[in-house]
Design a protein around this motif. Structure first.
Motif, mmCIF file in Angstrom:
data_model
loop_
_atom_site.group_PDB
_atom_site.id
_atom_site.type_symbol
_atom_site.label_atom_id
_atom_site.label_comp_id
_atom_site.label_asym_id
_atom_site.label_seq_id
_atom_site.Cartn_x
_atom_site.Cartn_y
_atom_site.Cartn_z
ATOM 1 N N LYS A 197 0.812 -1.138 0.100
ATOM 2 C CA LYS A 197 -0.158 -0.011 -0.056
ATOM 3 C C LYS A 197 0.765 1.399 -0.020
ATOM 4 O O LYS A 197 0.657 2.237 0.958
ATOM 5 N N THR A 198 1.769 1.401 -0.937
ATOM 6 C CA THR A 198 2.790 2.454 -1.145
ATOM 7 C C THR A 198 2.459 3.172 -2.453
ATOM 8 O O THR A 198 3.063 2.733 -3.501
ATOM 9 N N PRO A 199 1.384 4.236 -2.488
ATOM 10 C CA PRO A 199 1.190 4.976 -3.835
ATOM 11 C C PRO A 199 1.905 5.832 -4.329
ATOM 12 O O PRO A 199 2.967 6.156 -3.486
ATOM 13 N N ASP A 200 2.027 5.921 -5.715
ATOM 14 C CA ASP A 200 2.613 7.085 -6.300
ATOM 15 C C ASP A 200 4.212 6.646 -6.333
ATOM 16 O O ASP A 200 4.885 7.708 -6.260
ATOM 17 N N VAL A 201 4.449 5.490 -6.193
ATOM 18 C CA VAL A 201 6.190 5.182 -6.311
ATOM 19 C C VAL A 201 6.515 4.984 -7.944
ATOM 20 O O VAL A 201 5.938 3.758 -8.472
ATOM 21 N N PRO A 202 6.911 5.674 -8.405
ATOM 22 C CA PRO A 202 7.179 5.343 -10.149
ATOM 23 C C PRO A 202 8.379 4.227 -10.339
ATOM 24 O O PRO A 202 9.232 4.200 -9.582
ATOM 25 N N VAL A 203 8.066 3.508 -11.208
ATOM 26 C CA VAL A 203 8.949 2.287 -11.651
ATOM 27 C C VAL A 203 9.564 2.709 -13.046
ATOM 28 O O VAL A 203 8.778 3.026 -13.831
ATOM 29 N N ARG A 204 10.714 2.677 -13.140
ATOM 30 C CA ARG A 204 11.507 3.125 -14.290
ATOM 31 C C ARG A 204 11.996 1.896 -15.159
ATOM 32 O O ARG A 204 12.765 1.113 -14.337
ATOM 33 N N THR A 205 11.878 1.483 -16.389
ATOM 34 C CA THR A 205 12.332 0.609 -16.950
ATOM 35 C C THR A 205 12.944 1.410 -18.241
ATOM 36 O O THR A 205 12.542 1.810 -19.177
ATOM 37 N N THR A 206 14.440 0.751 -18.433
ATOM 38 C CA THR A 206 14.944 1.452 -19.592
ATOM 39 C C THR A 206 15.948 0.417 -20.309
ATOM 40 O O THR A 206 16.533 -0.212 -19.886
ATOM 41 N N LEU A 207 15.489 0.393 -21.695
ATOM 42 C CA LEU A 207 16.251 -0.315 -22.453
ATOM 43 C C LEU A 207 16.952 0.626 -23.694
ATOM 44 O O LEU A 207 16.339 1.130 -24.375
ATOM 45 N N LEU A 208 18.275 0.150 -24.190
ATOM 46 C CA LEU A 208 18.867 0.928 -25.039
ATOM 47 C C LEU A 208 19.803 0.135 -25.974
ATOM 48 O O LEU A 208 19.996 -1.004 -25.465
ATOM 49 N N GLY A 209 19.900 0.225 -27.151
ATOM 50 C CA GLY A 209 20.582 -0.483 -28.160
ATOM 51 C C GLY A 209 21.676 0.095 -29.125
ATOM 52 O O GLY A 209 21.260 1.402 -29.180
ATOM 53 N N GLY A 210 22.396 -0.559 -29.688
ATOM 54 C CA GLY A 210 23.342 0.213 -30.649
ATOM 55 C C GLY A 210 24.136 1.193 -29.943
ATOM 56 O O GLY A 210 24.542 1.272 -28.789
ATOM 57 N N PRO A 211 24.690 2.197 -30.508
ATOM 58 C CA PRO A 211 25.611 3.326 -29.934
ATOM 59 C C PRO A 211 25.075 3.991 -28.712
ATOM 60 O O PRO A 211 25.640 4.428 -27.882
ATOM 61 N N TRP A 212 23.676 3.987 -28.614
ATOM 62 C CA TRP A 212 22.944 4.531 -27.588
ATOM 63 C C TRP A 212 23.254 3.991 -26.146
ATOM 64 O O TRP A 212 22.847 4.513 -25.322
ATOM 65 N N GLU A 213 23.370 2.685 -26.368
ATOM 66 C CA GLU A 213 23.733 1.927 -24.984
ATOM 67 C C GLU A 213 24.756 2.474 -24.172
ATOM 68 O O GLU A 213 24.673 2.498 -23.173
ATOM 69 N N ALA A 214 25.979 2.735 -24.884
ATOM 70 C CA ALA A 214 26.946 3.667 -24.096
ATOM 71 C C ALA A 214 26.841 4.786 -24.221
ATOM 72 O O ALA A 214 27.481 5.513 -22.964
ATOM 73 N N ASN A 215 26.230 5.715 -24.949
ATOM 74 C CA ASN A 215 25.972 6.973 -24.807
ATOM 75 C C ASN A 215 24.687 7.410 -25.393
ATOM 76 O O ASN A 215 24.456 7.908 -26.251
ATOM 77 N N PRO A 216 23.676 7.127 -24.327
ATOM 78 C CA PRO A 216 22.395 7.423 -24.543
ATOM 79 C C PRO A 216 22.198 9.074 -24.874
ATOM 80 O O PRO A 216 22.692 9.810 -24.186
ATOM 81 N N PRO A 217 21.006 9.162 -25.656
ATOM 82 C CA PRO A 217 20.552 10.676 -25.938
ATOM 83 C C PRO A 217 20.013 11.137 -24.340
ATOM 84 O O PRO A 217 19.462 10.293 -23.755
ATOM 85 N N VAL A 218 19.968 12.590 -24.319
ATOM 86 C CA VAL A 218 19.575 13.314 -22.961
ATOM 87 C C VAL A 218 18.226 12.552 -22.577
ATOM 88 O O VAL A 218 17.863 12.194 -21.316
ATOM 89 N N PRO A 219 17.208 12.272 -23.381
ATOM 90 C CA PRO A 219 15.881 11.961 -22.954
ATOM 91 C C PRO A 219 15.958 10.367 -22.166
ATOM 92 O O PRO A 219 15.219 10.005 -21.439
ATOM 93 N N PHE A 220 17.138 9.859 -22.414
ATOM 94 C CA PHE A 220 17.139 8.239 -21.708
ATOM 95 C C PHE A 220 18.172 8.340 -20.575
ATOM 96 O O PHE A 220 18.176 7.266 -20.126
ATOM 97 N N ARG A 221 18.744 9.619 -20.252
ATOM 98 C CA ARG A 221 19.596 9.335 -19.139
ATOM 99 C C ARG A 221 18.754 9.388 -17.963
ATOM 100 O O ARG A 221 17.860 10.179 -17.977
ATOM 101 N N ILE A 222 19.356 8.822 -16.789
ATOM 102 C CA ILE A 222 18.564 8.829 -15.744
ATOM 103 C C ILE A 222 19.044 9.977 -14.914
ATOM 104 O O ILE A 222 20.427 9.981 -14.618
#
Length: 187
Positions: free
Chosen positions: A162-187
């Motif tokens: 019963k813990t509301p409003d806890v966001p869960v983030r899941t991120t998957l990247l591939g190709g060159p973005w795996e090592a150097n993600p664009p800004v929108p994918f940076r945590i």
């Protein structure tokens, strides 16, 4: 890609199940205020599971012409899905993008349809992110791609811990973005 076939909703069976559930919960499904509930719930679930019927091979066809291979990133695509463990909603936003490669470029609305196709199913967030990533890879063959889902799960907020409003983030990247993600994918 591991796409499930279209799941036809049997409305008669769904309505009977809702009537049985109401009885099991100590309610009278024939009471005036509940009489139409089984039909409304069956219709709700038919809409909620419409993603099984979306043909992504038809949606993700490349646009004609020679388009510059620049990153295409859509941020904060809203979605609502249903937890397959509790049949409770989870909702949030998706950020998806790709650097066009061999598969070309698609219309922006088609990327939204990819999110909807997998959100409108019985789901878990981790699988949904993986399915979106697989769809991008399979149909677009991009040089790089990214998928990020940020969602709040009512099954966690309304039951169990019963813990509301806890966001869960899941991120998957591939190709060159795996090592150097664009800004929108940076945590």
């Amino acid at each position: 890609m591991t796409d499930q076939p279209f799941a036809h909703v049997d409305r008669t069976a769904s309505e009977a199940a809702v009537r049985a559930l109401l009885r099991g919960l100590g309610q009278n499904p024939d009471a005036p205020e509940l009489r139409d509930t089984p039909a409304r719930v069956a219709e709700f679930w038919a809409e909620r599971l419409a993603g099984y019927g979306i043909d992504l091979s038809a949606e993700l066809k490349p646009l004609p012409g020679d388009l510059a291979p620049v990153p295409v990133i859509l941020e904060r695509i809203p979605f609502v899905s249903t937890c397959e463990h509790h049949l409770a909603p989870f909702e949030g936003h998706a950020t998806i993008g790709y650097l066009p490669g061999a598969g070309g470029t698609v219309g922006l609305s088609k990327l939204v349809r990819v999110v909807q196709a997998y959100a409108w199913r019985l789901q878990v967030q981790e699988r949904m992110a993986q399915q979106i990533a697989e769809a991008l890879q399979t149909y677009l063959r991009p040089a790089a791609w990214g998928v990020q889902l940020l969602a709040v799960h009512t099954c966690m907020g309304h039951r169990g811990v019963k813990t509301p409003d806890v966001p869960v983030r899941t991120t998957l990247l591939g190709g060159p973005w795996e090592a150097n993600p664009p800004v929108p994918f940076r945590i």
